[in-house]
Design an enzyme around this catalytic site. Sequence first.
Site, PDB file in Angstrom:
ATOM      1  N   LYS A  45      -2.478  -4.516  -8.352  1.00  0.00           N
ATOM      2  CA  LYS A  45      -3.832  -4.176  -8.795  1.00  0.00           C
ATOM      3  C   LYS A  45      -4.338  -5.188  -9.830  1.00  0.00           C
ATOM      4  O   LYS A  45      -5.476  -5.638  -9.776  1.00  0.00           O
ATOM      5  CB  LYS A  45      -3.849  -2.748  -9.376  1.00  0.00           C
ATOM      6  CG  LYS A  45      -3.657  -1.676  -8.310  1.00  0.00           C
ATOM      7  CD  LYS A  45      -3.395  -0.278  -8.872  1.00  0.00           C
ATOM      8  CE  LYS A  45      -3.107   0.700  -7.733  1.00  0.00           C
ATOM      9  NZ  LYS A  45      -2.797   2.065  -8.171  1.00  0.00           N
ATOM     10  N   GLN A  53      -1.563   5.034 -13.724  1.00  0.00           N
ATOM     11  CA  GLN A  53      -0.712   5.041 -12.532  1.00  0.00           C
ATOM     12  C   GLN A  53       0.126   6.317 -12.471  1.00  0.00           C
ATOM     13  O   GLN A  53       0.727   6.725 -13.466  1.00  0.00           O
ATOM     14  CB  GLN A  53       0.179   3.786 -12.533  1.00  0.00           C
ATOM     15  CG  GLN A  53       0.995   3.585 -11.280  1.00  0.00           C
ATOM     16  CD  GLN A  53       0.156   3.314 -10.020  1.00  0.00           C
ATOM     17  OE1 GLN A  53      -0.971   2.826 -10.104  1.00  0.00           O
ATOM     18  NE2 GLN A  53       0.697   3.649  -8.873  1.00  0.00           N
ATOM     19  N   ASP A  87     -10.324   6.118 -10.265  1.00  0.00           N
ATOM     20  CA  ASP A  87      -9.412   6.731  -9.290  1.00  0.00           C
ATOM     21  C   ASP A  87     -10.042   7.971  -8.658  1.00  0.00           C
ATOM     22  O   ASP A  87      -9.554   8.473  -7.643  1.00  0.00           O
ATOM     23  CB  ASP A  87      -8.123   7.174 -10.007  1.00  0.00           C
ATOM     24  CG  ASP A  87      -6.925   6.345  -9.592  1.00  0.00           C
ATOM     25  OD1 ASP A  87      -6.961   5.780  -8.492  1.00  0.00           O
ATOM     26  OD2 ASP A  87      -5.957   6.286 -10.371  1.00  0.00           O
TER      27      ASP A  87
HETATM   28  N1  GUN Z   1       0.142   6.457  -7.310  1.00  0.00           N
HETATM   29  C1  GUN Z   1       0.128   6.317  -5.953  1.00  0.00           C
HETATM   30  N2  GUN Z   1      -1.130   6.091  -5.500  1.00  0.00           N
HETATM   31  C2  GUN Z   1      -1.927   6.079  -6.593  1.00  0.00           C
HETATM   32  C3  GUN Z   1      -3.324   5.903  -6.760  1.00  0.00           C
HETATM   33  O1  GUN Z   1      -4.106   5.702  -5.821  1.00  0.00           O
HETATM   34  N3  GUN Z   1      -3.757   5.960  -8.060  1.00  0.00           N
HETATM   35  C4  GUN Z   1      -2.933   6.184  -9.098  1.00  0.00           C
HETATM   36  N4  GUN Z   1      -3.458   6.249 -10.312  1.00  0.00           N
HETATM   37  N5  GUN Z   1      -1.636   6.375  -8.965  1.00  0.00           N
HETATM   38  C5  GUN Z   1      -1.134   6.311  -7.714  1.00  0.00           C
END
Ligand code: GUN
Length: 324
Positions: free
Chosen positions: A62, A106, A129
């Site tokens: 990311k 995350q 998100d």
């Molecule tokens: N963990 C797995 N997929 C995601 C996601 O799309 N966003 C976040 N914040 N954590 C994750």
Amino acid sequence: MASPSDHRREATIIDGKAIAQTIRSEISSEVRQLSQTYGKVPGLAVVIVGSRKDSQSYVRMKRKACAEVGIKSFDIDFPQQVTEAEVISKVHELNAHPDVHGILVQLPLPNHINEEKVLGEISIEKDVDGFHPLNIGKLAMKGRESLFLPCTPKGCLELLSRSGVTVKGKKAVVVGRSNIVGLPVSLLLLKADATVTIVHSRTHDPESIVREADIIIAAAGQAMMIKGSWIKPGAAVIDVGTNVVDDSSRKSGYRLVGDVDFQEARQVAGWITPVPGGVGPMTVAMLLKNTLEGAKRVIRVRVSATDIFRDPADVVQEVREGSL
Ligand code: GUN
């Protein structure tokens, strides 16, 4: 005996990597434009707690993707032992930071930190998100619009629309009911006028339900669970699964597979996403897109809130200087 008319074409492979790349170039040029006009670039804070290998690798991707399109990333790395209060205090700080337009924490968080509490503290205007209860709640309700759609679900729908698959009026079956994918993608499909069924671990005879679907979203986290025989001929199959399986023929000793048995499914489906190279790259592209949209919203509000009788050049200058 088989006749030539029995021969079905293999499924169209939906190239998520290529589609994500196109979206990333579009984002890149918009970021450049923002920067040239206002001297501002979108900012994304990525918060990670602990050292889970999978989370570390997602976060690395990311942050790298941000750098590639010109989005400024704010990297917050907490050790496993950080307290819930410290994480929440950082979220508050980021909520108030004028150069941060998106905040991503995350998941999963360690057990001693209450995920619901932390996500609920993120400002909904920065919730890229789309996991804040208000954003999810708006997604669930008719006539309401959330400020941000969750990235993986949004990526799934984007893959369908960019592949020419219509959703309206179709039967969609979602396999899995997680907060991150299964539930929000079901809500999104419903908003797009599909008839939606969710199949989960307690569903009786999932196979016969999946076989009814025009659109299958596989998000169960079970390697190759969905076989060719589960799929209605011509269906669109979006595979969100990323499962590690042993593979002694590989140097690494493993390979990634989806929740769908790809080799079987491609003989039956009309469209299918590969793993890797399907949904994964779209999740990152949608995160960048959400961050850009968040930043544009802030800049637009600042400009439109200004006296209409003033010279627009002065307004732009003030936005550039940060005094507006
Ligand atoms: N963990 C797995 N997929 C995601 C996601 O799309 N966003 C976040 N914040 N954590 C994750």
